[in-house]
Design a protein around this motif. Structure first.
Motif, PDB file in Angstrom:
ATOM      1  N   VAL A 169      41.973  43.440  41.417  1.00 50.73           N
ATOM      2  CA  VAL A 169      42.498  44.793  41.593  1.00 50.73           C
ATOM      3  C   VAL A 169      43.208  45.212  40.312  1.00 50.73           C
ATOM      4  N   PHE A 191      44.153  49.284  50.657  1.00 48.14           N
ATOM      5  CA  PHE A 191      44.730  48.152  49.931  1.00 48.14           C
ATOM      6  C   PHE A 191      45.058  47.007  50.894  1.00 48.14           C
ATOM      7  N   TYR A 204      45.763  40.509  40.657  1.00 51.96           N
ATOM      8  CA  TYR A 204      46.271  41.882  40.664  1.00 51.96           C
ATOM      9  C   TYR A 204      46.900  42.146  39.311  1.00 51.96           C
ATOM     10  N   LEU A 402      48.547  43.414  49.184  1.00 51.22           N
ATOM     11  CA  LEU A 402      47.405  42.729  48.572  1.00 51.22           C
ATOM     12  C   LEU A 402      47.473  41.207  48.691  1.00 51.22           C
TER      13      LEU A 402
END
Length: 448
Positions: A169, A191, A204, A402
């Motif tokens: 991400v 998300f 991330y 996440l």
């Protein structure tokens, strides 16, 4: 599948963002931006005359030589939104890669404009439009997805690269806005789904601009209400009122236009980038401006608009101009220096609907601009603004949504990375294990 992340630009400064993710034999590049403080790129200065090597040497665009160390082929170049620190180097670097530029509709229009303004390179990459919520295949085993986010420009997305090892991400530039002005709220539902499906989130990459600021970032609707209160407080003033904000912030510009009309003044947009962003948004039907709204970008047409304002009375107009950071050639700076037909007189109001970008060049220019305005008697209304970036509570919320295996701070320098690292460590991440502090030109191996 081997997974590597190349941190190419934006890992030692604010600006020139560029990151590449290799998943097996396939590479996706996220962003190709300018470092705005390294070259006079603000609003009224273009870089189309400069060669890419010169811009690399001066630290203005990413040094992408590390890409030669990634053993794979670039399948897509993905700008996240239309700010120049994310798209400004596409016209200098994209031609090096045999890959399409994939972007949301408004961003893609701005990319087209950047490419058309380039005079040294024939950038012929295919341009592919993709909406938030849509996906496209990357190679045989991966998939690219766009998730809608809210920022200080419309049509921003966070791209997600789905791999067999988990999702990557790319989380740069957003705030968790549940009450925006022109578009839908951030898609937190998606998300949370990404964080809990298949292999979850492998990595991330997060923007750390406001990592050291407590609390949460307010909604754009908060700035809108403050603007409304400020402008309505000037309803009985019979002198000049001037407003400046980020040219790309179409939501903010639309609010100023609306409130100018409510107090009986005609809004006029002045400055090349003001005309560019708002004109593009209007042509695409992303905003409804008054039919007679004037937008003027070229010097002669701007000066004619100023002369009209002076002839018909400053009390009848509210010019919205470039120059919120004190950029030397922007409209407001020229007004402060007395280089336009518009006369600033004692008591005139100047509204800065923007904060100073925390970088020495901007801070110095903005200080000088404000002093010039004050010397002419202007009254300054400052910081009527909300940030486009997450504060601490937003970062906590994204980590919770996440649940990434690895976290990579980006979009600033080591000082801000340290602030984010403290936050991430409180959530159980450790530097060197699953919290990776990188710099420009580095490669992080996530899966061997």
């Amino acid at each position: 599948m081997e997974i590597e992340i190349a941190t190419i630009g934006g890992y030692e400064e604010v600006g020139r963002q560029m990151t590449a993710v290799r998943a097996g034999d396939d590479v996706v590049v996220f962003d190709m931006g300018l470092n705005l403080s390294q070259v006079l790129i603000h609003d009224n200065v273009e870089t189309e005359q400069m060669h890419s090597l010169d811009l690399i040497d001066m630290g203005a665009i990413p040094d992408d030589r590390v890409m030669s160390e990634l053993e794979g082929d670039v399948q897509a170049i993905v700008p996240t939104h239309g700010h120049l620190d994310h798209i400004g180097a596409l016209s200098k670097l994209a031609h090096r890669y045999n890959a399409p530029i994939v972007a949301s509709p408004f961003t893609l229009e701005l990319v087209k404009d950047e490419i058309e303004s380039e005079q040294k390179f024939g950038v012929e990459n295919d341009l592919v439009e993709m909406e938030a919520g849509e996906t496209m295949p990357i190679g045989e085993r991966c998939e690219l997805e766009f998730v809608h986010v809210t920022h200080s420009i419309i049509d921003a997305i966070n791209p997600v690269l789905h791999t067999p090892e988990g999702a990557i991400v790319y989380g740069l530039d957003k705030r968790l806005d549940h009450d925006p002005v022109l578009e839908d709220p951030i898609d937190m539902k998606r998300f949370r789904e990404i964080g809990r499906e298949d292999e979850g989130v492998l990595a991330y990459i997060e923007d750390t601009t406001n990592a050291g600021r407590k609390g949460r970032t307010a909604s754009e609707s908060v700035a809108r209400r403050e603007l409304q209160d400020t402008i309505h407080s000037m309803e009985d003033y019979d002198g000049g009122i001037v407003a400046t904000t980020f040219s790309s912030h179409v939501s903010r510009v639309s609010s100023i236009i609306e409130f100018a009309q409510e107090i009986g003044r005609e809004p006029i947009l002045l400055g090349r980038s003001m005309e560019r962003y708002s004109g593009t948004a209007e042509r695409m039907g992303r905003v409804n401006f008054p039919d007679n709204l004037g937008m003027f970008g070229h010097r002669k047409s701007v000066d004619r608009a100023f002369k009209r304002i002076m002839n018909e009375g400053k009390e009848n107009f509210l010019p919205i101009v470039t120059g919120h950071q004190g950029e030397p050639r922007a409209m407001l700076t020229r007004m402060g220096r007395g280089e336009t037909p518009y006369d600033i007189e004692s008591g005139d109001k100047v509204i800065f609907s923007a904060r100073v970008i925390p970088e020495p060049t901007n801070e110095g220019q903005r200080y000088q601009s404000e002093q010039l305005l004050r010397m002419q008697g202007a009254r300054i209304y400052d910081d009527i603004h909300v940030s486009g970036h997450l504060r601490e509570e937003g970062h906590y919320e994204m980590l919770n949504a996440l649940q990434p295996q690895h976290v990579i701070p980006a979009h600033h320098d080591l000082e801000h990375f340290g602030k984010y690292a403290r936050l991430a460590k409180s959530e159980g991440y450790e530097i060197g294990r699953d919290l990776h502090l990188s710099d420009n030109g580095n490669i992080i191996q996530l899966v061997e």
